[in-house]
Scaffold this active site. Structure first.
Site, PDB file in Angstrom:
ATOM      1  N   THR A  51       1.003  -1.141  -0.048  1.00  0.00           N
ATOM      2  CA  THR A  51      -0.058  -0.148   0.139  1.00  0.00           C
ATOM      3  C   THR A  51       0.835   0.967  -0.163  1.00  0.00           C
ATOM      4  OG1 THR A  51      -1.718  -1.082   1.374  1.00  0.00           O
ATOM      5  CG2 THR A  51      -2.078   1.217   1.358  1.00  0.00           C
ATOM      6  N   ASN A 138      -4.038  -9.170   3.701  1.00  0.00           N
ATOM      7  CA  ASN A 138      -5.282  -9.169   4.105  1.00  0.00           C
ATOM      8  C   ASN A 138      -5.226  -7.501   4.598  1.00  0.00           C
ATOM      9  OD1 ASN A 138      -7.965 -10.155   4.494  1.00  0.00           O
ATOM     10  ND2 ASN A 138      -7.501  -9.934   6.770  1.00  0.00           N
ATOM     11  N   TYR A 139      -6.209  -7.067   3.875  1.00  0.00           N
ATOM     12  CA  TYR A 139      -6.375  -5.463   4.242  1.00  0.00           C
ATOM     13  C   TYR A 139      -7.910  -4.937   4.070  1.00  0.00           C
ATOM     14  CZ  TYR A 139      -5.020  -0.570   4.419  1.00  0.00           C
ATOM     15  OH  TYR A 139      -4.676   0.896   4.760  1.00  0.00           O
ATOM     16  N   LYS A 162       0.189 -11.385   6.073  1.00  0.00           N
ATOM     17  CA  LYS A 162       0.170 -10.007   6.602  1.00  0.00           C
ATOM     18  C   LYS A 162      -1.093  -9.276   6.700  1.00  0.00           C
ATOM     19  CE  LYS A 162       0.994  -5.898   4.220  1.00  0.00           C
ATOM     20  NZ  LYS A 162       1.810  -4.971   3.442  1.00  0.00           N
ATOM     21  N   THR A 164      -3.390  -6.527   7.818  1.00  0.00           N
ATOM     22  CA  THR A 164      -3.566  -4.993   8.280  1.00  0.00           C
ATOM     23  C   THR A 164      -4.779  -4.830   9.031  1.00  0.00           C
ATOM     24  OG1 THR A 164      -1.957  -4.145   6.791  1.00  0.00           O
ATOM     25  CG2 THR A 164      -3.663  -2.717   7.666  1.00  0.00           C
TER      26      THR A 164
END
Ligand code: KDP
Length: 298
Positions: A51, A138-139, A162, A164
């Protein structure tokens, strides 16, 4: 399982490295210099095209450019390949494999809502078909869907995540449901907590501008100096909160130059760079926050 301090000492600090732009083009030399500086500061791995690296705004060619630039400096890389074009995703995954990249990652297909879980499962299984070490990025707040621990179990081929997420419990569920999986939390405010709860580490955008502080948090936690670790975490929290007031990613460019002393170019519109007045205001306030904590006035 190793003793708690050992687990904490081994926790990784991974930086979602920013992408330096000048006149809309990636400045490869600045990216290499920034990467080298962060590794010298003690960062363990470089997360490319995340990001903070403006991954969703990069073309496939630009994602490759970033990867090749960072590979000139280190092989400690996680290559983020996600996009809304499955062909490009798989091609980038193959490119990563050909270049010897050990780990790739992808967020789930974003923007399109109401996708059945079976489609998300298939998306990641197709990526696993192109590379043998795939992490989930994963966001949920950015992607619009949560690829949770049970979904990851159903996907069955992911080697890490990962996450977030402001909920450390959400991140810990990946460990409970998928033993042996590498789990990192991506929230800047949970660096200390991620390390102290036995996750495999943190992926923190703040590592772009205060990498030494994150390394120190890990050291303090592993030595049981929780109070000192907490103070450093609170300083990071205040810097991140300040930066978010000006636009987090554009502010990171200003903080790297102001705190670490070297140029990292600019973000690319639509993430417009800060104006001169905002830059000065942000830096003045950031320096005051750091001085407050360094003088133990906090
Ligand atoms: O930039 C990346 O790829 C990261 O991992 C960090 C990223 O998840 C982001 O900094 C999280 O920001 P918020 O907590 O959503 O404000």
């Amino acid at each position: 399982m190793e003793g708690i301090p050992e687990v904490m000492k081994m926790a990784e600090i991974i930086v979602p490295v920013l992408t330096p732009f000048n006149d809309g083009k990636i400045n490869i030399e600045l990216l290499k210099e920034h990467t080298s500086s962060l590794l010298k500061a003690g960062v363990d791995r470089i997360f490319v095209n995340g990001t903070t690296g403006m991954g969703p705004a990069l073309s496939p060619g630009e994602k490759e450019t970033n990867l090749k630039a960072v590979l000139e400096v280190t092989d400690k890389v996680i290559f983020q390949v996600g996009s809304l074009n499955m062909g490009e995703v798989k091609s980038l995954a193959r490119e990563g494999k050909e270049l010897g990249v050990k780990t790739i990652a992808s967020y789930a297909p974003y923007y399109f809502t109401g996708l059945p879980k079976s489609l998300i499962v298939r998306y990641f299984k197709e990526i696993c078909g192109e590379h043998d070490e795939v992490y989930l990025y994963n966001y949920p707040s950015a992607v619009g869907k949560d690829v949770d621990a049970e979904t990851v179990k159903e996907i069955g081929c992911l080697k890490g995540v990962k996450d977030t997420n402001d909920s450390i419990n959400h991140s810990l569920q990946y460990k409970r449901v998928n033993p042996g999986m590498k789990v990192f939390n991506g929230a800047d405010t949970l660096v200390m907590t991620s390390i102290a709860t036995g996750l495999d580490g943190t992926v923190s955008a703040a590592a772009n501008f205060v990498p030494e502080v994150l390394v120190e948090i890990r050291r303090k936690v592993s030595e049981g100096k929780v109070g000192e670790a907490m103070k450093l975490q609170f300083m990071v929290d205040e810097l991140v909160s300040l930066a978010k007031g000006y636009g987090y990613i554009p502010s990171i460019y200003v903080l790297v130059k102001g705190i670490r002393g070297y140029d990292v170019g600019n973000p690319r519109p639509p993430l417009f760079p800060l104006g001169d007045v905002e830059r000065k205001e942000l830096l003045d306030k950031a320096i005051k926050i750091m001085e407050k904590y360094n003088k133990n006035e906090a």
